[in-house]
Scaffold this motif. Structure first.
Motif, PDB file in Angstrom:
ATOM      1  N   ASN A 145       0.814  -1.223   0.000  1.00  0.00           N
ATOM      2  CA  ASN A 145       0.000   0.000   0.000  1.00  0.00           C
ATOM      3  C   ASN A 145       0.845   1.268   0.000  1.00  0.00           C
ATOM      4  O   ASN A 145       0.344   2.352  -0.310  1.00  0.00           O
ATOM      5  CB  ASN A 145      -0.937   0.013   1.217  1.00  0.00           C
TER       6      ASN A 145
ATOM      7  N   THR B  76      -2.827   4.464  -4.027  1.00  0.00           N
ATOM      8  CA  THR B  76      -4.026   4.061  -3.297  1.00  0.00           C
ATOM      9  C   THR B  76      -5.020   5.214  -3.317  1.00  0.00           C
ATOM     10  O   THR B  76      -4.659   6.351  -3.633  1.00  0.00           O
ATOM     11  CB  THR B  76      -3.698   3.691  -1.840  1.00  0.00           C
TER      12      THR B  76
ATOM     13  N   TRP C  41      -6.826   2.171  -0.017  1.00  0.00           N
ATOM     14  CA  TRP C  41      -7.056   0.938  -0.778  1.00  0.00           C
ATOM     15  C   TRP C  41      -6.321   1.005  -2.116  1.00  0.00           C
ATOM     16  O   TRP C  41      -6.238   2.074  -2.739  1.00  0.00           O
ATOM     17  CB  TRP C  41      -8.543   0.723  -1.031  1.00  0.00           C
ATOM     18  N   ILE C  42      -5.806  -0.105  -2.549  1.00  0.00           N
ATOM     19  CA  ILE C  42      -5.046  -0.152  -3.803  1.00  0.00           C
ATOM     20  C   ILE C  42      -5.978   0.105  -4.985  1.00  0.00           C
ATOM     21  O   ILE C  42      -6.992  -0.564  -5.156  1.00  0.00           O
ATOM     22  CB  ILE C  42      -4.345  -1.519  -3.950  1.00  0.00           C
TER      23      ILE C  42
END
Length: 620
Positions: A347, A352, A357-358
């Motif tokens: 991450n 992100t 969040w990716i």
């Protein structure tokens, strides 16, 4: 699957072991039977499973106990022959032969046993009533066959079952006592189901079932046959069929049914097609194909088809369609792996969203990074995802492009590569980590929220050069190195970072450049980090600008990540351009029109990329 099968026949004298072998070979009952038949080999092209089969006889009169023990240890399957008209030979199966076999084989990998009731032509009754309790007592017994060497009854079947016991064993799949599949088999079939569930809705629809059928058995199922299969599941399993598709529960039931009905080969065909070996582990040859060779000065990249596959995997698991993978979605994606391959550091290696969040871009970037740094690991990961099966390729190696030698790129003054490595050097506290994180769009405030233990020494994202999308891979090199490794030297561009507010910072960059890069063709760029702070005169014989002029480098580039919004990314475009065009002259690098063309290209494609993303989201 095994490359050959070794069958050993044992049993009391005069039960007909040798006669069975000779009847198989000559297709007639021998009038004169020797004490022991010579070992014979049946070629692959005349066996049902297309595997060479060695048949070995045993004679108490001609062989010692040591020789018998040796043959037992070498055998893949053992046929214990008894005469159906000889009660003593039947009793010896449990009192002598099975204990002897178990003594000479490993407890954790018992050799499958076939019970063979010979001379069925001499009696009118069956020995099965006597034999069934024995079969229930010993799990290593695969089956029992009654036959006759004299009238050739079930001779071919006997050796087929023996071969089948080796190639398609029941033991790893099924527990007869509990009448259910073993956990390892359930785990393997669950992975196969998830890979085959192309839209990730928990159901195999008709299209997915047909693709699965073609993949495993080279033929689709007729519509009526599909309905018949689903009807069998409906009658036996609650929730086995949902929305006219097969659920995981129904899929597992079908394979349990195949095994219970003696059709182990069906389940084994599926397992082997998806890469499993006889121990229900993914085979090393499946995970690590031997066809990929990477010469020195060449790199590895994913090709177009591989990116399409990875995109489909992302789409399959991005259930809320937000172009990012939540922790639950990421866990679901990697559920087909035996372990979680991406840790928290990922991450901080790729882009992100605001929740950490990716993103879609970050997801593809991480795959690109893995392919570049450790192609064998990439092949392993693609194997877990079922790349060769879903993409209908011979192996995962088809996903990889090995780039041409960098020396050829320099000679031709152009490159076909898409991934460029930039190694970052700088003294401790010079701002290297901040420079990496800024590439991912993170300003100083956001960087301060990253925990030290999850910090990454890599950062990878895309940059646009002359309208072409390229990946730039940044790697922070530890400042306290004694000697640089070949990997740290073999990069496409070097970035030397110094703290513009620290008078002692530049000296480190100058020393690294003169010691390692001054006499190489690797392009270098000097970065004056922390440019938001008061610039201080560097305690070095030359100023940074004079040093760059002397060594024909571009002038130092001012940089800061202490910004209100995401830091400016122009510097990364420049780095990528220099990496792509190491032959570009110093005059070109100083030219404002050169960098203007690069910047305009990046801006145009950033706008186009945003528009394309909206179009793709709309289609999805």
């Amino acid at each position: 699957m095994r490359k050959d099968v070794r069958i050993l026949l044992v049993g009391e004298p005069k039960v007909g072991k040798t006669s069975l072998i000779m009847s198989l070979v000559s297709e007639e009952f021998p009038q004169v039977v020797p004490y022991r038949a010579e070992e014979i080999t049946i070629p692959a092209d005349v066996t049902p499973e297309r595997v060479p089969t060695h048949i070995v006889d045993y004679s108490e009169a001609e062989q010692t106990d040591e020789q018998l023990s040796s043959e037992i240890s070498k055998a893949n399957v053992i046929c214990i022959v008894y005469a159906v008209n000889n009660k003593k030979s039947i009793e010896k199966v449990t009192s002598h032969w099975i204990p002897l076999i178990n003594e000479n084989t490993d407890k954790d990998s018992r050799v499958p046993v076939i019970l063979v009731g010979n001379k069925s032509d001499l009696v009118e009754h069956s020995s099965m009533e006597t034999i069934l309790p024995v079969m229930n007592q010993y799990t290593e017994i695969e089956t029992c066959v009654e036959c006759s060497a004299k009238n050739l009854k079930n001779i071919s079947e006997l050796f087929y079952y023996a071969q089948k016991a080796v190639l398609h064993p029941t033991g790893p799949l099924y527990c007869p006592e509990e009448k259910r599949m073993k956990p390892a088999c359930i785990k393997a079939l669950t992975r196969i189901f998830k890979i085959s569930d192309l839209d990730n809705d928990g159901i195999l629809n008709d299209n997915e079932l047909n693709f699965f059928q073609r993949t495993c058995f080279n033929a689709p199922l007729a519509s009526q046959a599909l309905e018949d299969v689903k009807n069998v599941v409906r009658k036996n399993v609650i929730d086995g069929v949902c929305d006219n598709g097969l659920t995981l529960k129904g899929f597992l039931f079908l394979h349990t049914l195949f095994i219970q009905r003696g059709r182990h080969e069906t389940t084994w065909t599926v397992l082997r097609r998806f890469g499993y070996d006889d121990d229900l582990e993914l085979h090393q040859d499946y995970l690590f194909p031997l066809t990929l060779k990477v010469p020195p000065d060449c790199t590895t990249e994913l090709n177009h088809n591989a990116y399409l596959f990875l995109q489909s995997v992302f789409d399959k698991h991005d259930k809320d369609r937000d172009c990012a993978l939540s922790p639950e979605e990421l866990k679901d994606l990697f559920d087909v792996f035996p372990y979680m391959p991406w840790g928290p550091d990922v991450n901080n290696t790729v882009c992100t969203n605001d929740e950490g969040w990716i993103t879609y871009q970050g997801y593809l970037s991480q795959w690109t990074l893995t392919t570049y740094l450790d192609v064998q690991r990439c092949l392993e990961y693609l194997g877990y995802l079922g790349y060769s099966i879903i993409s209908e390729q011979e192996s995962q190696a088809a996903a990889i492009t090995v780039t041409r030698d960098k020396k050829i790129d320099l000679q031709k003054k152009q490159t076909q590569r898409s991934v460029f490595r930039c190694n970052i050097f700088g003294d401790s506290g010079s701002g290297k980590s901040g420079f990496l994180q800024a590439f991912l769009g993170r300003n100083l405030t956001r960087q301060n929220t990253v925990s030290e233990e999850h910090m990454s020494y890599y950062a990878i994202s895309t940059a646009y050069v002359y309208g072409q999308e390229k990946y730039l891979l940044l790697h922070e090199v530890f400042s306290d190195f004694d000697v640089l490794s070949d990997t740290d030297l073999a990069c496409d561009i070097v970035c030397l970072v110094y703290d513009a507010s620290n008078p002692h910072s530049f000296e480190y960059c100058a020393r690294v450049f003169k010691q390692y890069f001054m006499d190489t063709k690797t392009p270098c760029m000097m970065i004056a980090a922390k440019s938001d702070l008061q610039e201080t005169k560097q305690l070095y014989a030359l100023t940074p600008l004079e040093f760059c002029r002397k060594h024909k480098m571009p002038p130092p580039q001012a940089f800061t990540c202490n910004t209100a919004d995401a830091p400016c990314k122009d510097i990364y475009t420049k780095l990528t351009t220099m990496a792509m065009h190491p032959h570009v002259t110093q005059a070109d690098l100083k030219s404002s029109t050169f960098w203007l063309r690069v910047s305009v290209g990046a801006t145009v494609f950033a706008v186009l990329g945003f528009a394309m993303c909206r179009v793709l989201l709309k289609q999805r």
